[in-house]
Structure formats: structure tokens, C-alpha cells
Design a protein around this motif. Structure first.
Motif, PDB file in Angstrom:
ATOM      1  N   GLY A 188      -0.419   3.502  24.381  1.00  0.00           N
ATOM      2  CA  GLY A 188       0.516   2.746  23.423  1.00  0.00           C
ATOM      3  C   GLY A 188       1.927   1.963  24.039  1.00  0.00           C
ATOM      4  O   GLY A 188       1.737   1.558  25.401  1.00  0.00           O
ATOM      5  N   ASN A 189       2.736   1.961  23.410  1.00  0.00           N
ATOM      6  CA  ASN A 189       3.855   0.932  23.554  1.00  0.00           C
ATOM      7  C   ASN A 189       4.378   1.518  24.863  1.00  0.00           C
ATOM      8  O   ASN A 189       5.199   0.705  25.483  1.00  0.00           O
ATOM      9  CB  ASN A 189       4.728   1.050  22.295  1.00  0.00           C
ATOM     10  CG  ASN A 189       4.593  -0.168  21.514  1.00  0.00           C
ATOM     11  OD1 ASN A 189       3.557  -0.914  21.661  1.00  0.00           O
ATOM     12  ND2 ASN A 189       4.980  -0.226  20.329  1.00  0.00           N
ATOM     13  N   VAL A 190       4.653   2.799  24.914  1.00  0.00           N
ATOM     14  CA  VAL A 190       5.239   3.297  26.237  1.00  0.00           C
ATOM     15  C   VAL A 190       4.553   2.681  27.416  1.00  0.00           C
ATOM     16  O   VAL A 190       5.233   2.310  28.764  1.00  0.00           O
ATOM     17  CB  VAL A 190       5.626   4.722  26.161  1.00  0.00           C
ATOM     18  CG1 VAL A 190       4.039   5.291  26.271  1.00  0.00           C
ATOM     19  CG2 VAL A 190       6.505   5.056  27.464  1.00  0.00           C
ATOM     20  N   ALA A 191       3.331   2.499  27.495  1.00  0.00           N
ATOM     21  CA  ALA A 191       2.519   2.093  28.499  1.00  0.00           C
ATOM     22  C   ALA A 191       2.514   0.548  28.604  1.00  0.00           C
ATOM     23  O   ALA A 191       2.656  -0.044  29.587  1.00  0.00           O
ATOM     24  CB  ALA A 191       1.147   2.430  28.549  1.00  0.00           C
ATOM     25  N   HIS A 192       2.290  -0.256  27.352  1.00  0.00           N
ATOM     26  CA  HIS A 192       2.655  -1.633  27.411  1.00  0.00           C
ATOM     27  C   HIS A 192       2.717  -2.002  26.087  1.00  0.00           C
ATOM     28  O   HIS A 192       2.273  -1.923  25.203  1.00  0.00           O
ATOM     29  CB  HIS A 192       1.107  -2.249  27.915  1.00  0.00           C
ATOM     30  CG  HIS A 192      -0.173  -1.430  27.809  1.00  0.00           C
ATOM     31  ND1 HIS A 192      -0.468  -0.895  26.213  1.00  0.00           N
ATOM     32  CD2 HIS A 192      -0.972  -0.906  28.673  1.00  0.00           C
ATOM     33  CE1 HIS A 192      -1.651  -0.529  26.435  1.00  0.00           C
ATOM     34  NE2 HIS A 192      -1.962  -0.283  27.905  1.00  0.00           N
ATOM     35  N   THR A 193       3.776  -2.640  26.107  1.00  0.00           N
ATOM     36  CA  THR A 193       4.204  -3.194  24.655  1.00  0.00           C
ATOM     37  C   THR A 193       4.414  -4.644  24.734  1.00  0.00           C
ATOM     38  O   THR A 193       4.744  -5.336  25.887  1.00  0.00           O
ATOM     39  CB  THR A 193       6.044  -3.095  24.544  1.00  0.00           C
ATOM     40  OG1 THR A 193       6.173  -1.812  24.642  1.00  0.00           O
ATOM     41  CG2 THR A 193       6.394  -3.647  23.077  1.00  0.00           C
ATOM     42  N   GLY A 225      -1.978 -10.297  18.122  1.00  0.00           N
ATOM     43  CA  GLY A 225      -2.698  -9.038  17.558  1.00  0.00           C
ATOM     44  C   GLY A 225      -2.966  -8.265  18.659  1.00  0.00           C
ATOM     45  O   GLY A 225      -4.237  -7.486  18.157  1.00  0.00           O
ATOM     46  N   GLN A 226      -2.527  -7.859  19.816  1.00  0.00           N
ATOM     47  CA  GLN A 226      -3.313  -6.994  20.681  1.00  0.00           C
ATOM     48  C   GLN A 226      -2.941  -5.667  20.851  1.00  0.00           C
ATOM     49  O   GLN A 226      -3.673  -4.889  21.481  1.00  0.00           O
ATOM     50  CB  GLN A 226      -3.204  -7.762  22.123  1.00  0.00           C
ATOM     51  CG  GLN A 226      -4.149  -9.097  22.013  1.00  0.00           C
ATOM     52  CD  GLN A 226      -5.484  -9.005  22.212  1.00  0.00           C
ATOM     53  OE1 GLN A 226      -6.112  -8.023  22.583  1.00  0.00           O
ATOM     54  NE2 GLN A 226      -6.384  -9.773  21.090  1.00  0.00           N
ATOM     55  N   GLY A 227      -1.831  -5.436  20.660  1.00  0.00           N
ATOM     56  CA  GLY A 227      -1.053  -4.032  21.286  1.00  0.00           C
ATOM     57  C   GLY A 227      -1.851  -2.740  20.619  1.00  0.00           C
ATOM     58  O   GLY A 227      -2.246  -2.129  21.373  1.00  0.00           O
ATOM     59  N   MET A 228      -2.007  -2.728  19.258  1.00  0.00           N
ATOM     60  CA  MET A 228      -2.963  -1.656  18.684  1.00  0.00           C
ATOM     61  C   MET A 228      -4.559  -1.722  19.289  1.00  0.00           C
ATOM     62  O   MET A 228      -5.060  -0.601  19.721  1.00  0.00           O
ATOM     63  CB  MET A 228      -2.840  -1.593  17.279  1.00  0.00           C
ATOM     64  CG  MET A 228      -3.271  -0.199  16.539  1.00  0.00           C
ATOM     65  SD  MET A 228      -2.458   1.231  17.363  1.00  0.00           S
ATOM     66  CE  MET A 228      -3.699   2.562  16.649  1.00  0.00           C
TER      67      MET A 228
END
Ligand SMILES: Cc1cc2nc3c(=O)[nH]c(=O)nc-3n(C[C@H](O)[C@H](O)[C@H](O)COP(=O)(O)OP(=O)(O)OC[C@H]3O[C@@H](n4cnc5c(N)ncnc54)[C@H](O)[C@@H]3O)c2cc1C
Length: 411
Positions: free
Chosen positions: A304-309, A315-318
Motif C-alpha cells: 500500500g502507501n508505505v510501499a508506493h504513494t 486513480g491507481q494507488g488502491m
């Protein structure tokens, strides 16, 4: 709420029960079934306490792609989301100040929906209920990981709640504690950082006209502006608005009265949905690209965000995190069934080997789109008209849309 006090040994501990950590734990327990070793999920905030709710479960909404739907179906989560997602049947892409717009519809693509919008609070409620009821998961919330250090056989964690702390050994720690992650710093994991000097302002709005399941993406000189369709509530039309702008304008927008805010947003978005009648609480998010330089270590994986924000423009993060979860769960499934330690580097390296291409591609795509949106060069305007955003969000449309978009380009 505490489901259970933590034991002192687990095969797998998940740090952070946000959208990503919770989905990972539920997916793993579903795929492994009775082979699933007990998983501990530790979440710092209590979802049911609105004042202190987990960052994942704020007023934002998330656009999920088809691939994400399939992943969530696989893990059994989708059946609980069916009632609360709003399908996107059409996407309209337009450029403020330039004639013409591009449209994609599910009818012409012969699919049920182009994608789905879910309110983070709804997703949070579904995931928390699953965490609480799962027999394979010990859900410790509120509770936080205060310290993590490597051991010969995995990781040793100090978990705290108020003045009480517990020591827990895990063969694998899945770090899903979001972009700020003090644990990541504690472990000395470096990050590649790029500050976009932009902010995303989000709010739910009630426009005069129904959205008809259309997602609107409008490019403005200050940044992209999106209106995503939400379920109507009390007969009120509702959309999730995301307005990306520079830091100075975002500060001004955050200070505006509701009347001023509506007028500003109306000016950016135009009158496609008629007048904006109401606007809910607004929140703003600093936008940056942050990539952890180490995604796995023995006994440790970042999700998740800790790996890549990523910047939310595409609209790709989740959606990327869900693909990571899918691949990681399959690697762990294969390993655990062969009685391999889940923290073993052979499994974790297998995961990262499979996903690193996706990481690179999605990250550079998103970063390029940010550049495209922030430019007023003719070539960028043309690119915007091609609707690259939608193509990435809905990969299956890429081929047919490319041909169609060529015919739609107008000067
Ligand atoms: C404006 C905006 C719009 C977006 N729209 C989209 C979209 O349409 N589609 C899409 O795919 N993505 C979208 N994203 C990205 C998406 O929101 C993120 O990918 C997602 O929220 C990442 O979730 P996470 O669980 O990794 O992190 P977080 O949401 O930060 O959750 C981390 C969790 O860990 C907990 N925690 C922290 N520290 C500890 C600790 N020490 N111990 C225990 N628990 C801890 C926190 O309480 C929290 O619950 C958007 C992002 C933004 C900013």
C-alpha cells in the motif's frame, strides 16, 4: 475494539488495518482456508470512532477498475460491496477552455460497467466487519506497533495500547501502515520522494442534475477536476468531487465559505450537472510520489502507501495495491502449503519479481499523467483529449478507445 489480546507468536502480523492491510489479511485467510495460520492485524485507529477514524476510511471515494473487482471477487469481499458500489457507465473527458469532449460508454464496450466507485467509509465498514468476524484473524484495534526489529526467524514487534505493551514475534510482518510510517523510518528503509507541490481537495457534492452513472474528468490549467458518481441518498443526487490544484489555491479554497467554494468549483467544472446545491465537509491531501527503495526484506514486506504513494490523478494507488495483494497472497499460499516460512526470502523475492514491472509501469504512467495535466502545451492538450487516464483505469478499453479517440481529436 479489541477482539482478542495478541498472543506472543504469530506466523503473520499485519501492521495497519486500513484498506490495504485489511484486504490483504481477509484475502489470505480466504485463499488459504483451513490452512491459514492465525494472522494478527493491528490497527491504530478505531473505525467506529468517527473522531479518530483510520485514514483509509475518511470521506474519500475510490474508483476501482475491473481487475480490482475480479481480485475482490476472488477474496469474497465483493459480495459485501455489491450493494454499496456505484457503477461507472460512461466517462466524459473534457478540457476547460477547449472545444469537445471524449466519451466512453459501457454500452459501446459491451460491458456491465466501466468501473465502480466506492466510498471509503463503506469499504471500511465492510472490511472491519470481516476482520471482526474472521476466525483466522486476531484483530487488535485500537493498538499500535511501536517498535519492530529483525530476529533470526522473522520480526519482533512491540505492540502498545495506552500504557500497556505486548511483545509479539512474527515470521512475516506485512507493513501496511500508510505513507507516514515511522516503522519504515525506524527500520532504515529509504524512500524515493518527489513533491508535486499540489494538493487534492475532496468533498461530496449534491448537483442539481443526476449523474446518470457518468464519471467526469475535466482538465483545468490548475490541475484535473473529477466528479465521480455516488449512490443517491435521501433523494439527493451525489458525486464525489476531487479538485487538484496548486498549494496556494488549495489554501485559499480551504478557507472559503461554502458559497465561495461552490462558485469556484462551479467555475472549474462548468454546468454539466447543473448547479451544485450542497457541498459536504472538505479535506485536502498533499500530493507526492513516494517509493520505498526496499519493498521486501527477510520477514518483511511493504504494502500500500508505505510501499508506493502515487498522485491520485489516475486513480491507481488502491488498484495497484490490490494487484500486489493478489500476487503476494498467491506466493504465500504456495509457500505455506509447502511449509515454507512465510518470511522466507524465496517467497518474498518471488512476489517482488512478479510485481516489479507493474510497480515501475504504474508509477511512471501516473507521474507522466501528472506532467500532462500540469502543462498547457499543445501536445499535452492533445494527449489529454486522448483520455489516457481512462485507458489506464480500464485497460480492456485501451485497444478500441485508441482507434476511436483518433477520430475524436479536435483542435
Ligand atoms: C484524494 C485521493 C483520491 C484517491 N483516489 C483513488 C482512486 O480513485 N483509486 C485508487 O485506486 N486509489 C486512490 N487513491 C489512493 C488510495 O487512497 C490509497 O492507495 C490507499 O488509501 C492506501 O491505503 P493504505 O491502507 O496503504 O494506507 P492508509 O490509508 O494510510 O492506512 C494505513 C493504516 O495503518 C494504520 N497505522 C498507521 N501506523 C500504525 C501503527 N504504528 N500501528 C498500527 N496501525 C497503524 C493507520 O491508522 C491506517 O488505518 C486516492 C488517494 C487520494 C489522496
Amino acid at each position: 475494539m479489541i477482539k482478542k489480546l495478541p498472543n506472543n507468536k504469530y506466523e503473520i502480523v499485519v501492521v495497519g488495518g486500513g484498506m490495504v492491510g485489511a484486504t490483504f489479511a481477509i484475502s489470505l485467510s480466504k485463499i488459504l482456508g483451513s490452512d491459514c495460520p492465525p494472522i494478527l492485524v493491528v490497527e491504530a485507529a478505531s473505525v467506529k470512532n468517527q473522531e479518530n477514524s483510520a485514514p483509509s476510511y475518511d470521506a474519500r471515494s475510490t474508483a476501482l477498475s475491473f481487475g480490482s473487482r475480479a481480485i475482490l471477487e476472488n477474496s469474497g469481499i465483493w459480495e459485501d460491496l455489491n450493494e454499496v458500489v456505484e457503477p461507472i457507465n460512461e466517462i466524459q473527458i473534457s478540457d476547460k477552455g477547449h472545444f469537445g469532449s471524449t466519451r466512453l460508454s459501457c454500452k459501446e464496450q459491451n460491458v456491465d460497467a466501466l468501473g465502480y466507485v466506492i466510498e471509503n467509509s463503506d469499504l471500511g465498514a465492510v472490511l472491519s466487519a470481516r476482520l471482526e468476524s474472521s476466525l483466522a484473524i486476531d484483530y487488535f484495534s485500537p493498538g499500535e506497533i511501536r517498535k519492530a526489529s529483525p530476529t533470526q526467524n522473522g520480526m519482533r514487534l512491540i505492540i502498545g495500547r495506552g500504557g500497556v505493551s505486548y511483545q509479539v514475534d512474527a515470521k512475516l510482518m506485512v507493513l501496511a501502515d500508510g505513507g507516514r510510517s515511522p516503522i519504515c523510518q525506524q527500520l532504515g528503509i529509504q524512500k524515493f520522494l518527489k513533491n508535486y507541490e499540489q494538493r487534492a481537495i475532496i468533498a461530496n457534492v449534491s448537483p442539481q442534475k443526476p449523474h446518470k452513472n457518468i464519471a467526469f474528468e475535466r482538465f483545468t490549467p490548475d490541475g484535473p477536476f473529477a466528479m465521480l458518481p455516488l449512490r443517491s441518498f435521501d433523494d439527493q443526487n451525489r458525486c464525489s468531487m476531487v479538485c487538484v490544484t496548486n498549494e496556494q489555491e488549495s489554501e485559499e479554497i480551504m478557507q472559503m465559505t461554502k458559497g465561495q467554494l461552490i462558485a469556484t468549483l462551479q467555475e472549474k467544472f462548468g454546468s454539466r450537472l447543473g448547479k451544485i446545491n450542497h457541498i459536504g465537509e472538505r479535506y485536502d491531501f498533499p500530493l507526492k510520489l513516494s517509493i520505498a527503495k526496499e519493498q521486501v526484506r527477510p520477514g518483511l514486506v511493504l504494502l500500500g502507501n508505505v510501499a508506493h504513494t502515487l498522485h491520485p490523478v489516475a486513480g491507481q494507488g488502491m488498484n495497484l495495491a490490490l494487484r500486489d495483494i493478489h500476487v503476494l497472497v498467491n506466493c504465500l499460499d504456495r509457500g505455506i502449503k509447502r511449509q515454507i516460512n512465510p518470511g522466507d526470502m524465496s517467497l518474498l523475492q518471488g512476489y517482488i519479481d512478479e510485481q516489479s514491472f507493474d510497480h515501475g509501469k504504474t508509477t511512471s504512467f501516473t507521474d507522466n499523467v501528472v506532467g500532462l495535466f500540469s502543462s498547457n502545451k499543445a501536445s499535452s492538450i492533445l494527449g489529454r483529449k486522448l483520455g489516457i487516464l481512462s485507458l489506464e483505469l480500464f485497460p480492456m478499453l485501451r485497444k478500441s478507445f485508441a482507434a476511436e479517440a483518433m477520430g475524436l481529436i479536435r483542435k
